[in-house]
Design an enzyme around this catalytic site. Structure first.
Site, short mmCIF file in Angstrom:
data_model
loop_
_atom_site.label_atom_id
_atom_site.label_comp_id
_atom_site.label_asym_id
_atom_site.label_seq_id
_atom_site.Cartn_x
_atom_site.Cartn_y
_atom_site.Cartn_z
CB SER A 76 -6.28 -3.24 9.92
OG SER A 76 -6.45 -4.73 10.03
CE1 TYR A 89 -0.91 -6.16 11.43
CE2 TYR A 89 -3.86 -6.11 11.51
CZ TYR A 89 -2.44 -5.98 10.68
OH TYR A 89 -2.19 -5.30 9.31
CG LEU A 97 -1.94 -1.08 1.24
CD1 LEU A 97 -2.99 -0.81 3.05
CD2 LEU A 97 -2.76 -0.88 0.09
CB CYS A 154 1.77 2.96 4.39
SG CYS A 154 0.72 3.92 3.93
CE LYS A 194 -1.35 -2.31 11.18
NZ LYS A 194 -0.60 -1.31 10.60
#
Length: 254
Positions: free
Chosen positions: A147, A160, A17, A84, A164
């Protein structure tokens, strides 16, 4: 913001991305600096786009400071910052043998994705404040990548999802902190996208994942993420918000 000829930083800009974002920004006339640990890929893309690349490990504060200084020397202080860079990581809280997840495994993901991104934000924002406000009073915009796992973390995604989720939670307070200086803060929460990591999965699994997206019934395209970054940068009214970019997908437990 009129983004033409403005300076931008894109962390994790050598692949996925981040790379597509660097392409879109450069195509719109932005002076892009690609920040990444993979200098071979970063320099190759920079050569392709006619922009600048510098090594940056966002988990190392001194590395972040050096990268921002190098970018400033090349193009001036950035008015656009796109975060990113990040890592994955899966692991259940308890393993099959009953032993707990290693604390270092959890810490590493949070250190890179959350603390590292925050460090880029705090240093880049301080640098941004040296710029004069533009006609509309804006100095710049900072865009981070979360995310949808921040909302519906799956089994094995505690670290994770926490990292996020932290990005999601700090978006509004950071926007409030920086409002007095004319700096906007936004976050994009992508769903399932066709990234280099996704491309390593078997085609049958890719198709299964794509079928889980309500509409469009396919994996997201990096170009769609990059297009949203450009719109956020240009639209002054977007501030303090997280945008889900997921085709209405809501993750199942596994």
């Amino acid at each position: 913001m009129n983004i033409n000829r403005k300076a931008a930083l894109v962390t994790g800009g050598a692949s996925g991305l981040g790379a597509q974002t660097a392409r879109e920004l450069a195509g719109a006339g932005v002076r892009v600096t690609i920040l990444d640990v993979n200098m071979e890929s970063a320099e190759s893309l920079a050569h392709e786009l006619g922009c600048f690349a510098v090594r940056c490990d966002i988990s190392d504060s001194a590395s972040v400071a050096r990268a921002i200084a190098a970018a400033r020397n090349e193009y001036g202080s950035a008015r656009i910052v796109v975060n990113c860079a990040g890592i994955g990581g899966t692991g259940r809280l308890l393993r099959k043998d009953g032993k707990p997840m290693a604390l270092d495994d959890f810490s590493r993901v949070v250190q890179v994705n959350l603390i590292g991104t925050f460090d880029v934000i705090r240093q880049a924002a301080a640098d941004m404040l040296t710029l004069e406000p533009m006609a509309d009073g804006e100095r710049g915009v900072i865009i981070s990548t979360a995310s949808i796992a921040a909302y519906e973390g799956q089994i094995g995604q505690a670290a994770y999802a926490a990292s996020k989720g932290g990005l999601v939670s700090m978006t509004l307070p950071l926007a409030r902190d920086l409002a007095q200086f004319g700096v906007r803060v936004m976050t994009i929460a992508p769903g399932l996208f066709m990234t280099p990591l996704m491309q390593t999965l078997p085609e049958s699994l890719q198709e299964s994942l794509a079928a889980s997206v309500p509409f469009p019934k396919r994996l997201g395209k990096p170009e769609e993420f990059a297009a949203l970054v450009l719109h956020v940068a240009e639209n002054l009214a977007l501030n303090g918000e997280v945008i889900r970019l997921d085709g209405a997908l809501r993750l199942a437990p596994r």
